[in-house]
Design an enzyme around this catalytic site. Structure first.
Site, PDB file in Angstrom:
ATOM      1  N   CYS A  61       0.843  -1.203   0.000  1.00  0.00           N
ATOM      2  CA  CYS A  61       0.000   0.000   0.000  1.00  0.00           C
ATOM      3  C   CYS A  61       0.876   1.250   0.000  1.00  0.00           C
ATOM      4  O   CYS A  61       1.682   1.453   0.906  1.00  0.00           O
ATOM      5  CB  CYS A  61      -0.911   0.003   1.220  1.00  0.00           C
ATOM      6  SG  CYS A  61      -1.850   1.530   1.352  1.00  0.00           S
ATOM      7  N   CYS A  68      -7.153  -9.511  23.995  1.00  0.00           N
ATOM      8  CA  CYS A  68      -6.634  -8.724  22.872  1.00  0.00           C
ATOM      9  C   CYS A  68      -5.495  -7.817  23.346  1.00  0.00           C
ATOM     10  O   CYS A  68      -4.995  -6.997  22.593  1.00  0.00           O
ATOM     11  CB  CYS A  68      -7.749  -7.924  22.211  1.00  0.00           C
ATOM     12  SG  CYS A  68      -8.695  -6.944  23.359  1.00  0.00           S
ATOM     13  N   CYS A  95      -1.839   0.445   9.401  1.00  0.00           N
ATOM     14  CA  CYS A  95      -0.929  -0.705   9.338  1.00  0.00           C
ATOM     15  C   CYS A  95       0.446  -0.253   9.832  1.00  0.00           C
ATOM     16  O   CYS A  95       1.188   0.392   9.096  1.00  0.00           O
ATOM     17  CB  CYS A  95      -0.766  -1.187   7.891  1.00  0.00           C
ATOM     18  SG  CYS A  95      -2.250  -1.871   7.172  1.00  0.00           S
TER      19      CYS A  95
END
Ligand code: SAH
Length: 500
Positions: A71, A455, A80
């Site tokens: 990207c 998480c 990201c």
């Protein structure tokens, strides 16, 4: 040394947030987008006493783990953090992050962690895995509507036609919305003035069903020439649901309270399959659970990895068909309904009322009758229930007022005792982990096994220490990558009552 100086750094470590770490002149520098093994030139952005932040200016010698990021916007977008790192190196980084937290924050011995930790579960396809995307709508310099992403740490929109983490269908949806906006002169919302109509486009995709949902979030009550937008969107393959959500508040929260379905159904359906976990391989079984997903529902964003994570949760839970299980922080019942397929009875606890309504509806959709859900905070529901039940046992007055027959009373009492001393407790809390009151009650309840899905391995490690000091043993731990290209990772652990 001062701000704006350019320094040469060898990156020797990485922070949990994915910044490269290097030393210069006795100081530690954190540099976004730099990878362990890189030698770089960085511009000093901020200086503190013993550390500072730098901006990556030039890579003098690339790390062996460096790949060409697909990207072009990966540095500006901020979604990201580690796209420039090869997939295997990302997995090593994540496994190391979990291991490091268990050792440093959990106080477990490194040898012990090495012994019990199972290999990280990677993704077969680390791109195009997200089933949900939320694109803000804005206006470019020429006044045309654009969809995109907020630049890292800002609220200015970078126009993007495609995000490589999302499904390809997103592109057709955005093209249709923008074409409609141009054609009918529909304004984009402007955060600074609070004016303009179109705020966000929310897209959800059912990976196992191919069903597509679009929700248009607007700063008004109605879209002009709505039928023209519906015509464009409903022509897209898989489209099942088009809704409009009204949000007229000046807020960062994306969704408003009111949602109207303007075409199709108000929800889409997706399925999660139970997998058999062989050594290192996952194979699909015939068992699956169906979910109705509405624009507001919480639903795991990576359905492929979720199947692996939940199948592991089930394996760790070691169910044979008769067990009593609590599923704390249950959301829309994703794990609970899976557990219900293999347990005697499952009790879910979740603080969001709408999610509990969804969980009950999903249970009915699947014909599951052995799962019950309670609204409330785990750290309040569990201790209150436990205190009530224990008192009742001692006084022998359980349910006198609402159980008319002796038989009902007996079965009610037995169920309450089973609930107070379940076989298994599963927890899947948000990043901040479990509240102390919740952990203390879990210990009092003395379940045989506790399965902790997390998480954030830092809060997981903290909570594990409490449980282990309370008489439990850490038996298994495994990281599962759900979020390729980012620094985030899920972890699942099994804790067992000592001497059992
Ligand atoms: N197990 C679910 C949801 C996990 S996300 C799934 O896999 O889909 C964590 C959930 O915990 C969210 O649904 C959130 O609303 C809920 N939650 C947050 N704080 C809570 C608390 N104190 N007590 C109970 N639930 C809570």
């Amino acid at each position: 040394m001062q701000k704006n100086d350019v320094i040469e750094l060898e990156i020797t470590d990485m922070s949990v947030g994915g910044e490269g770490i290097g030393k210069f002149g006795g100081m530690t520098f954190f540099v976004k987008d730099a990878l362990i093994g890189d030698v770089i030139r960085a511009r000093v952005l901020k200086l503190k006493k013993s550390y500072g932040y730098g901006r990556l200016e030039e890579i003098l010698q690339p790390s062996e783990t460096r790949v060409e990021p697909p990207c072009p916007l990966h540095r500006r977008c901020g979604g990201c953090q580690i796209q420039a790192m090869a997939p295997e190196a990302q997995l090593m980084f994540k496994a190391q992050k979990v291991r490091g937290n268990l050792i440093r924050l959990g106080g477990f011995a490194a040898d012990f962690i090495a012994e019990i930790m199972e290999p990280i579960v990677g993704m077969e396809e680390p791109y195009r895995y997200r089933n949900k995307a939320q694109f803000p709508i804005g206006t470019d310099k020429e006044g045309n509507p654009v969809a995109g992403f907020y630049a890292a740490r800002t609220h200015s929109i970078i126009p993007v036609e495609d995000c490589l983490l999302g499904v390809e269908e997103n592109r057709s949806v955005l093209a249709a919305v923008l074409a409609y906006m141009r054609e009918h002169h529909v304004s984009a919302y402007d955060e600074t003035t609070g004016k303009g109509l179109m705020r966000h486009v929310l897209i959800r995709y059912g990976f196992s069903t191919g069903e597509l949902m679009v929700c248009l979030i607007i700063n008004g009550k109605k879209l002009p020439a709505e039928e023209c937008l519906v015509e464009r969107l409903s022509a897209i393959r898989g489209m099942k649901s088009i809704t409009v959500n009204v949000n007229q508040e000046k807020t960062n929260v994306i969704l408003g309270k009111e949602t109207m379905c303007i075409w199709g159904e108000p929800y889409i359906t997706d399925c999660i399959h139970l997998l058999e976990c062989g050594d290192g391989h996952f194979t699909r079984t015939d068992t699956s659970v169906k979910f109705w997903i509405s624009p507001q529902s919480f639903y795991q964003v990576n359905p492929v990895q979720t199947e692996k994570l939940y199948s592991l949760a089930l394996e760790y839970a070691g169910l044979t068909g008769n067990e009593t299980v609590w599923d704390l922080y249950c959301g829309i019942g994703t794990i609970s309904l899976f557990l219900a397929k293999r347990a005697g009875k499952v009790y879910g606890v979740e603080v969001v009322e709408q999610a509990v309504a969804d969980a009950r509806r999903n249970a009915a959709l699947n014909g599951i009758t052995n799962a019950e859900f309670f609204v409330g905070k785990a750290e309040e529901v569990l201790p209150r229930f436990y205190a009530d039940t224990v008192t009742v046992k001692n006084e022998g007055t359980m349910g006198e007022s609402n159980c008319p027959t002796k038989m009902r009373r007996e079965s009610g009492r037995q169920a309450a005792q089973d609930m107070a001393h379940p076989d298994v407790i599963v927890v899947d809390p948000p990043r901040k982990g479990c509240d102390r009151a919740c952990l203390d009650t879990m210990i009092k309840m003395q379940p045989e096994r506790i399965v902790y899905v997390s998480c954030d391995s830092a809060t997981l490690a903290r909570d594990l220490r409490v449980l282990v000091d309370g008489g439990y043993e850490l038996r298994r731990a495994r990281a599962v990558d759900q979020f390729g290209q980012t620094v985030h990772v899920e972890t699942i652990v099994l804790i067992q009552k000592k001497n059992s």
